[in-house]
Design an enzyme around this catalytic site. Structure first.
Site, PDB file in Angstrom:
ATOM      1  CD  GLN A 174     -36.141  87.930  18.533  1.00 57.92           C
ATOM      2  OE1 GLN A 174     -37.043  87.098  18.605  1.00 57.92           O
ATOM      3  NE2 GLN A 174     -36.328  89.143  18.034  1.00 57.92           N
ATOM      4  N   GLY A 175     -32.194  86.907  21.595  1.00 61.04           N
ATOM      5  CA  GLY A 175     -32.137  87.409  22.965  1.00 61.04           C
ATOM      6  C   GLY A 175     -32.443  88.892  23.040  1.00 61.04           C
TER       7      GLY A 175
ATOM      8  CD  GLU B 187     -39.033  86.744   5.002  1.00 55.91           C
ATOM      9  OE1 GLU B 187     -38.131  87.088   4.218  1.00 55.91           O
ATOM     10  OE2 GLU B 187     -39.986  86.020   4.677  1.00 55.91           O
TER      11      GLU B 187
ATOM     12  CB  SER C  12     -48.579  92.830  22.074  1.00 58.33           C
ATOM     13  OG  SER C  12     -48.863  94.215  22.203  1.00 58.33           O
ATOM     14  CG  ASN C  13     -52.225  91.125  17.615  1.00 57.47           C
ATOM     15  OD1 ASN C  13     -51.047  90.930  17.291  1.00 57.47           O
ATOM     16  ND2 ASN C  13     -53.218  90.359  17.192  1.00 57.47           N
ATOM     17  CD  GLU C  14     -53.253  94.204  23.135  1.00 52.85           C
ATOM     18  OE1 GLU C  14     -52.163  93.611  22.983  1.00 52.85           O
ATOM     19  OE2 GLU C  14     -54.324  93.602  23.324  1.00 52.85           O
TER      20      GLU C  14
HETATM   21  C1  FAD Z   1     -44.124  82.118  23.142  1.00 52.22           C
HETATM   22  C2  FAD Z   1     -43.290  83.348  23.131  1.00 52.22           C
HETATM   23  C3  FAD Z   1     -42.079  83.334  22.464  1.00 52.22           C
HETATM   24  C4  FAD Z   1     -41.242  84.445  22.481  1.00 52.22           C
HETATM   25  N1  FAD Z   1     -40.013  84.360  21.887  1.00 52.22           N
HETATM   26  C5  FAD Z   1     -39.129  85.383  22.044  1.00 52.22           C
HETATM   27  C6  FAD Z   1     -37.781  85.255  21.582  1.00 52.22           C
HETATM   28  O1  FAD Z   1     -37.383  84.225  21.023  1.00 52.22           O
HETATM   29  N2  FAD Z   1     -36.942  86.277  21.820  1.00 52.22           N
HETATM   30  C7  FAD Z   1     -37.328  87.429  22.435  1.00 52.22           C
HETATM   31  O2  FAD Z   1     -36.502  88.317  22.599  1.00 52.22           O
HETATM   32  N3  FAD Z   1     -38.586  87.578  22.878  1.00 52.22           N
HETATM   33  C8  FAD Z   1     -39.505  86.586  22.707  1.00 52.22           C
HETATM   34  N4  FAD Z   1     -40.785  86.716  23.193  1.00 52.22           N
HETATM   35  C9  FAD Z   1     -41.148  87.914  23.962  1.00 52.22           C
HETATM   36  C10 FAD Z   1     -42.178  88.791  23.316  1.00 52.22           C
HETATM   37  O3  FAD Z   1     -41.637  89.545  22.321  1.00 52.22           O
HETATM   38  C11 FAD Z   1     -42.820  89.618  24.449  1.00 52.22           C
HETATM   39  O4  FAD Z   1     -43.630  88.752  25.184  1.00 52.22           O
HETATM   40  C12 FAD Z   1     -43.624  90.770  23.938  1.00 52.22           C
HETATM   41  O5  FAD Z   1     -42.778  91.770  23.465  1.00 52.22           O
HETATM   42  C13 FAD Z   1     -44.526  91.364  25.019  1.00 52.22           C
HETATM   43  O6  FAD Z   1     -43.805  91.690  26.156  1.00 52.22           O
HETATM   44  P1  FAD Z   1     -44.269  91.206  27.597  1.00 52.22           P
HETATM   45  O7  FAD Z   1     -44.539  89.778  27.539  1.00 52.22           O
HETATM   46  O8  FAD Z   1     -43.290  91.694  28.571  1.00 52.22           O
HETATM   47  O9  FAD Z   1     -45.660  91.936  27.847  1.00 52.22           O
HETATM   48  P2  FAD Z   1     -45.874  93.453  28.263  1.00 52.22           P
HETATM   49  O10 FAD Z   1     -45.058  94.326  27.415  1.00 52.22           O
HETATM   50  O11 FAD Z   1     -45.743  93.570  29.721  1.00 52.22           O
HETATM   51  O12 FAD Z   1     -47.390  93.652  27.840  1.00 52.22           O
HETATM   52  C14 FAD Z   1     -48.482  93.228  28.631  1.00 52.22           C
HETATM   53  C15 FAD Z   1     -49.753  93.720  27.978  1.00 52.22           C
HETATM   54  O13 FAD Z   1     -49.742  95.143  27.905  1.00 52.22           O
HETATM   55  C16 FAD Z   1     -49.960  95.573  26.582  1.00 52.22           C
HETATM   56  N5  FAD Z   1     -49.226  96.810  26.338  1.00 52.22           N
HETATM   57  C17 FAD Z   1     -47.917  97.061  26.596  1.00 52.22           C
HETATM   58  N6  FAD Z   1     -47.614  98.291  26.215  1.00 52.22           N
HETATM   59  C18 FAD Z   1     -48.727  98.860  25.715  1.00 52.22           C
HETATM   60  C19 FAD Z   1     -49.049 100.122  25.129  1.00 52.22           C
HETATM   61  N7  FAD Z   1     -48.134 101.061  25.017  1.00 52.22           N
HETATM   62  N8  FAD Z   1     -50.301 100.319  24.707  1.00 52.22           N
HETATM   63  C20 FAD Z   1     -51.234  99.366  24.821  1.00 52.22           C
HETATM   64  N9  FAD Z   1     -50.994  98.149  25.348  1.00 52.22           N
HETATM   65  C21 FAD Z   1     -49.757  97.898  25.786  1.00 52.22           C
HETATM   66  C22 FAD Z   1     -49.459  94.435  25.728  1.00 52.22           C
HETATM   67  O14 FAD Z   1     -50.052  94.460  24.458  1.00 52.22           O
HETATM   68  C23 FAD Z   1     -49.901  93.245  26.536  1.00 52.22           C
HETATM   69  O15 FAD Z   1     -51.233  92.953  26.283  1.00 52.22           O
HETATM   70  C24 FAD Z   1     -41.648  85.626  23.151  1.00 52.22           C
HETATM   71  C25 FAD Z   1     -42.891  85.649  23.791  1.00 52.22           C
HETATM   72  C26 FAD Z   1     -43.709  84.543  23.796  1.00 52.22           C
HETATM   73  C27 FAD Z   1     -45.018  84.619  24.500  1.00 52.22           C
END
Ligand code: FAD
Lengths: 371, 402
Positions: free
Chosen positions: B125-126, B249, B387-389
């Protein structure tokens, strides 16, 4: 009442901070931790010779700088802030603690000089956190003792020259009576080790004693009467761990605040989201309370109930700060490359070292609420 | 209201259980949830199910679905959890498959669905990018449409994806890319592309995570040429596919069945580990934590069952599924934490040979070996998949109307 440090104490902290900033940034730490040895002889030598901090917690008569547990606390806080893997807790706080307890001036001198490093072999596969649970035995023979048994996950044993070992000379498996303490060179015949790295970047060994013969002089104090001293020194170690936790938590908080101010999503730094702000405030409050509890406990040593209180409060704080520091970093937080995850791993292990939060809560209940 | 299983459902359970017992590969016993399996081991059970016709239970029957009721699917999940099987990867089965059968052309369905059903094509998934995580719509990977010398139309894709799970094994990837940088809103101007991972210009670089695993990757796209017929849905309307996928799903998302097994495992470990000479499970502090987990898991289970019943009655999975994601991941993480607590000293040893086929590590009891890495790794579940937030934000807005 005051919470101020003396000039010497401030100097110890400042020189150590400067040294670590210079020679022990995260990358250097990772390199050391991942080397085959898993620790750095050069750094240890510098602690002894350049900084002289290995003597900070010993009295002047014993060759030290005239300090005590407060100095240990100051050093351990920086150990936590920089994720230092070298064996300060094992050698100086614990090994030095026993040396102080039993008036071993020569041992203290060797510790201060850096040539003797100690690992404390207490835990056993079935004993969990009970210091008196000893299947390892020491039997008298020809005026000396013969040790047999298996010690589990002995931190810093790979880098140690000597072991301090708890072994039973009499009594039942968990009796307080019959706990004896031995100091022996690690290369004593009959002692073998299996070394391995730890999840938090440190090193440890399984230590096996197969009829290892030691002379009577290896016994510390009186046979069978060491339980009190062991508890006392472990409480000092617990306070040392609390101080390490303070450094570790404060650094996680700093990394998290810095990162969330930099990281932008939805067009703003994520530090602007109120839920994250409140989370970081709660993390900050945990670290502040950890510092308070550490100061409390170090001042009340050797009060065991106070050490237990500190361990409980700080154990909970470590979990909260560690988990949320990772969470607020998002994906970056769980990478091996980025520092925060390594602080989280160390924080997790501190929580369990010498007993978990639950263990110390139970201990506090027994000491303070039951008779 | 009747919350009991019917005799037919119980018979179905027996059928499933027997099938698993008779067909699940011996070498993968209890391997569910392990992060260190190779490609063949990850696909083995999926392929067996593909042959049986059970690999994509939730799909419409015309594409290979089983036509099971939500309760049957629930039983299916439970029995797989009970046997701790290696579940089919979600990227094909739960993500891109449904997008293709919902929005794809007949040619795309024919070309891509059979490989997903059979478990022979590995998808990744990209979506996420270094600058686009929670704010996915801000993604920058650019796709420009050109007509090549062969007279055919292509997208030329440039950019970087990150956190791409198991891309190192992937045959194909589904990507969100920006096809119109001048669109009024960031959600507009995004398209959904299927890209062969062997296309020149794609570089996959590992990201090592806290437990030492190589599970995620950076994916660099440098002038990657993608035929236009590998776009699913209309140009610039890829966000529709993305949103559909995120909402699709939800059954199983809570992980109830696997968490039940996790709690049983804690009880087993805590019956073996001693505390003050007695089994740890008899320590009142520890026992209470297990009890609290069971209470919370029951609450989650019946919340999920209510959601499933709603789905069966024709209500699509709504934003309520965010409740399942939040509570489900919190419970999984607490289980991992409690396993680590239970194993005591032997949670600390770590072996560096991880992932390189080093199975020689035998310090402490078997159940302790992966306790810490699993706990560390498990922090991901409250970060990914929204994320859970972010999930709490969705509930606040969509459910509570705040
Ligand atoms: C092990 C793993 C596997 C993954 N696999 C895939 C995959 O196969 N394909 C893919 O496309 N992606 C994948 N992801 C990416 C995943 O979807 C992102 O990590 C996720 O969307 C969070 O983005 P970020 O890591 O950039 O964190 P950020 O978005 O930078 O968030 C950092 C923190 O800020 C909080 N935050 C952000 N916005 C808000 C808001 N508006 N209000 C309150 N809090 C907020 C978040 O909850 C988090 O605690 C994977 C991630 C992990 C860790």
């Amino acid at each position: 009442m005051n919470f101020d440090f003396t000039e010497t104490q401030t100097m110890v902290r400042d020189t150590l901070q400067r040294f670590l900033a210079d020679r022990y940034d995260f990358e250097s730490r990772q390199k050391i931790s991942r080397s085959d040895a898993g620790w750095s002889q050069d750094i240890w030598k510098a602690f002894a010779e350049e900084l002289g901090i290995l003597g900070a917690s010993f009295s002047e008569e014993l060759g030290g700088l005239g300090g005590g547990q407060i100095e240990n606390m100051i050093v351990m806080e920086e150990v936590g802030r920089s994720l230092v893997v070298e064996p300060y807790l094992s050698t100086v706080v614990i090994g030095g603690g026993f040396a102080r307890e039993y008036g071993k001036a020569d041992l203290i001198e060797e510790i201060i000089g850096g040539e003797t490093r100690i690992a404390f072999a207490w835990a056993e596969p079935q004993g969990r956190f009970d210091l008196n649970y000893l299947e390892t035995s020491a039997r008298e023979k020809d005026g000396g003792f013969v040790l047999s048994g298996h010690k589990a996950v002995v931190r810093d044993a790979p880098s140690a020259t000597h072991l301090v070992v708890t072994a039973r000379t009499s009594g039942d498996v968990a009796d307080e009576d019959g706990v004896s303490l031995f100091l022996l060179p690690k290369d004593t015949k009959g002692v073998s080790t299996r070394d391995y790295p730890l999840v938090d970047g440190g090193v440890a060994s399984e230590v096996y004693f197969e009829n290892a013969e030691v002379p009577a002089s290896a016994l510390l104090g009186e046979a069978g009467k060491a339980a009190g001293a062991v508890r006392k020194v472990v409480d000092e170690a617990v306070v040392g761990l609390c101080a390490e936790a303070v450094g570790c938590m404060e650094q996680m908080n700093k990394l998290t605040q810095d990162y969330t101010k930099e990281r932008k999503q939805f067009g703003v730094p994520i530090s602007k989201f109120q839920v994250l702000q409140h989370r970081m405030v709660d993390m900050f409050m945990e670290a502040e309370q950890a510092r308070s509890m550490t100061y409390m406990a170090v001042n009340r040593l050797p009060d065991s109930a106070s050490a237990a209180q500190a361990k409980v409060k700080i154990g909970k704080g470590l979990t909260y700060v560690g988990q949320n520091a990772v969470q607020l970093h998002g994906g970056i937080g769980i990478t091996d490359e980025y520092a925060v995850g390594h602080y989280f791993k160390r924080a997790t292990m501190i929580e369990g070292q010498f007993g978990t939060t639950d263990h110390y809560l139970r201990r506090y209940e027994r000491l303070a609420l039951e008779d | 209201m009747d919350l009991k299983f019917t005799p037919e459902e119980e018979a179905f359970r027996t059928e499933i259980r027997t099938f698993i017992e008779e067909n699940y590969p011996e070498r993968l016993k209890n391997a569910g949830g392990r992060e260190d399996l190779g490609r063949d081991d990850m696909l083995a059970w999926h392929q067996i199910l593909g042959e049986k016709g059970w690999s994509v239970p939730s799909w419409p029957e015309e594409y290979g679905g089983t036509g099971w009721t939500p309760t049957q699917k629930y039983i299916w999940n439970e029995e797989n959890a009970r046997a701790n099987t290696v579940p089919p990867l979600p990227f094909g089965v739960s993500m891109v498959g449904p997008v293709i059968y919902t929005f794809g052309t007949p040619e795309q369905k024919e070309r891509f669905l059979p490989g997903i059903v059979a478990g022979t094509t590995w998808w990744c998934q990209g979506y996420s990018e270094p600058g686009a995580g929670s704010d996915l719509a801000s993604l920058k990977t650019r796709a420009e449409r050109i007509t090549d010398d062969d007279g055919k139309e292509y997208y030329i894709v440039n950019g970087q994806k990150t956190w791409t799970t198991l891309a190192q094994h992937a045959d194909w990837g589904f990507f969100l890319v920006r096809t119109d940088p001048d669109a009024r809103k960031p959600q507009e101007g995004i398209s959904f592309l299927l890209i062969d991972m062997k296309t020149p210009g794609i570089t996959v670089r590992p990201i090592i995570t806290l437990g030492g695993e190589h599970e995620v990757n950076e994916v660099f796209l440098d002038n990657v040429k993608v035929p236009v017929d590998q776009r699913v849905g209309k140009e610039n309307e890829g966000w529709t596919c993305a949103k559909f996928l995120l909402a699709h799903e939800r059954s199983g998302i809570a992980g109830v069945a696997r968490s039940k097994v996790g709690i049983e495992r804690i009880k087993d470990i805590a019956s073996t580990e001693l505390d003050e000479g007695k089994p740890l499970i008899e320590n009142p502090f520890f026992k209470r934590k297990v009890a609290e987990l069971e209470v919370d898991l029951t609450a989650l289970e019946f919340t999920e069952l209510r959601t499933l019943a709603g789905e069966a009655a024709g209500k699509g999975p709504g934003p309520e599924s965010s409740v399942l994601k939040i509570k489900g991941t919190e419970i999984q993480q607490r289980i991992q934490e409690l396993v680590l607590e239970a194993v005591g000293h032997y949670g600390a040893p770590y072996f560096r040979g991880y992932g390189e086929g080093d199975n020689e590590f035998s310090i402490g009891p078997d159940y302790a070996q992966r306790a810490a890495p699993t706990y560390f790794n498990g922090r991901k579940t409250s970060i990914y998949g929204g994320s859970n937030e972010i999930q709490r934000g969705i509930i606040a807005k969509m459910v509570l109307g705040l």
